[in-house]
Design a protein around this motif. Structure first.
Motif, PDB file in Angstrom:
ATOM      1  N   ASP A 108       0.985  -1.095   0.102  1.00 27.87           N
ATOM      2  CA  ASP A 108       0.036  -0.057   0.385  1.00 27.87           C
ATOM      3  C   ASP A 108       0.928   1.336  -0.025  1.00 27.87           C
ATOM      4  O   ASP A 108       0.686   2.539   0.840  1.00 27.87           O
ATOM      5  CB  ASP A 108      -0.840   0.237   1.297  1.00 27.87           C
ATOM      6  CG  ASP A 108      -1.615   1.132   1.064  1.00 27.87           C
ATOM      7  OD1 ASP A 108      -2.316   1.522  -0.038  1.00 27.87           O
ATOM      8  OD2 ASP A 108      -2.571   0.933   2.128  1.00 27.87           O
ATOM      9  N   GLY A 114      -0.987   4.937   0.959  1.00 29.13           N
ATOM     10  CA  GLY A 114      -2.404   4.551   1.876  1.00 29.13           C
ATOM     11  C   GLY A 114      -3.635   4.783   1.227  1.00 29.13           C
ATOM     12  O   GLY A 114      -4.810   4.930   0.831  1.00 29.13           O
ATOM     13  N   THR A 115      -4.048   4.648  -0.492  1.00 28.60           N
ATOM     14  CA  THR A 115      -4.732   3.973  -0.991  1.00 28.60           C
ATOM     15  C   THR A 115      -5.752   2.974  -0.969  1.00 28.60           C
ATOM     16  O   THR A 115      -6.770   2.997  -2.137  1.00 28.60           O
ATOM     17  CB  THR A 115      -4.923   4.661  -2.359  1.00 28.60           C
ATOM     18  OG1 THR A 115      -4.141   4.030  -3.291  1.00 28.60           O
ATOM     19  CG2 THR A 115      -3.926   6.316  -2.388  1.00 28.60           C
ATOM     20  N   SER A 140      -6.930   1.323   0.847  1.00 30.37           N
ATOM     21  CA  SER A 140      -8.579   0.607   1.249  1.00 30.37           C
ATOM     22  C   SER A 140      -9.694   1.161   0.955  1.00 30.37           C
ATOM     23  O   SER A 140     -10.756   1.298   0.701  1.00 30.37           O
ATOM     24  CB  SER A 140      -8.257   1.544   3.383  1.00 30.37           C
ATOM     25  OG  SER A 140      -8.183   2.650   2.613  1.00 30.37           O
TER      26      SER A 140
END
Length: 347
Positions: A135, A138-139, A141
């Motif tokens: 990730d 951080g995208t 999710s």
């Protein structure tokens, strides 16, 4: 003693007022490309997806480029190397270990140069699992289940596959080409091999040709390529090299230089610009395009985040200085009055 205290107070007050006056003058010497006369702002820079849309999909995969097209990118940027058996393919790193599962498939070849693998071997690798597990932006999710499944099944694309995406969508392409190591079967012919793939899969006018090696020969073989330089040079040198575009880090270019190159029809692409505020500065400076990790974000910006005329800028700071001066004087007067009342009550 009272005289010493008084002199100290005067000295401190003098220093404070000097610093304050200097701060009031600072805005007059500040520069921003977004302080412009009305009507002089050019069009928004076109967006070139850096390795596709790496915030939305694994970098340098077909999914990543499809996502960049979907998000409104006008161009696609990538990195090309050539396999041991002569197939140009997409890979940024020297080795395969960061963006593939080479450690699982070929555990004894993890540190081997990517170009020393055959195309058949490269096709055995998964190029998407790493994105879901690490990730990097951080995208993950926010991805749909369908996109996660799509990402998980990505493989290493060939240059031909990449060019077909660009040709089908009418996008520009920009790529760097890595020279294979000494002893590679295509170390002397990798440029010609790559050029043949380009000519077979896309209109040459859509290609921003960045590799500097053998540029004259490449220009002679395919004059429709948009010759692009990664280095600044004099206008005469650039024109002699048939350069039509510069591809430079945003920190190396000024508004004056961009304007100078544009006057002789040499456009400027700045990399890597992914933050809206930095995109705004590039827009105000006159850049014609930017390479970005966040096509999906920057495509939604319809005007610079901060833009004002010199008159508006001066008025803003004059009003700010006047209000702050009024508040400071009011505070001094208030304290003087309080001190005076305390002195009267004591007497």
């Amino acid at each position: 003693l009272n005289g010493s205290i008084g002199r100290f107070t005067v000295a401190v007050l003098g220093l404070f007022l000097s610093v304050l006056f200097s701060l009031y003058l600072v805005p007059l010497g500040m520069y921003s490309p977004c302080i412009k006369e009305a009507g002089t702002l050019g069009p928004a820079p076109a967006l070139i997806g850096h390795r596709g849309a790496p915030m939305l999909a694994p970098e340098n995969t077909l999914m990543s480029f499809e996502k960049a097209v979907e998000a409104g990118g006008a161009g696609l940027e990538t990195d090309v190397t050539i396999s041991y058996d002569g197939v140009p393919f997409l890979m940024h790193d020297t080795t395969l270990k960061r963006t593939t599962n080479v450690a699982d498939v070929f555990p004894n070849q993890t540190h081997q140069d990517a170009s020393m693998f055959t195309w058949a071997e490269l096709q055995q690798l998964n190029a998407g699992d790493w994105f879901l597990s690490r990730d990097p932006f951080g995208t993950v999710s926010s991805m749909s289940e369908m996109d996660r499944a799509w990402a998980q099944n990505q493989s290493v694309p060939s240059l031909a596959q990449f060019l077909q995406v660009a040709a089908r969508s009418g996008r520009l392409v920009l790529f760097d080409l890595r020279m294979p190591p000494y002893g590679h079967p295509y170390s002397q012919t990798y440029i010609n091999t790559t050029l043949q793939v380009v000519k077979a899969n896309i209109n040459s006018s859509q290609v921003l040709w960045l590799p500097s090696a053998d540029r004259e020969s490449v220009q002679a073989m395919d004059p429709d390529l948009q010759q692009t330089s990664g280095e600044k040079a004099s206008i005469q040198e650039l024109m002699d090299g048939h350069i039509t575009r510069l591809n430079l880090h945003y920190s190396t270019m000024s508004q004056q230089q961009i304007s100078k190159y544009r006057s002789v029809n040499i456009t400027t692409n700045l990399y890597v610009i992914s933050q809206p505020w930095l995109y705004t500065l590039g827009w105000c400076a006159g850049a014609q395009s930017v390479t970005t990790n966040s096509v999906h974000v920057l495509s939604g910006i319809t005007k610079p985040l901060f833009l004002m005329t010199p008159e508006d800028y001066n008025l803003m700071w004059i009003l700010t200085d006047a209000v702050s001066a009024f508040l400071i004087i009011s505070i001094f007067i208030f304290h003087w009055c309080v001190d005076s009342l305390d002195a009267l009550s004591c007497s």
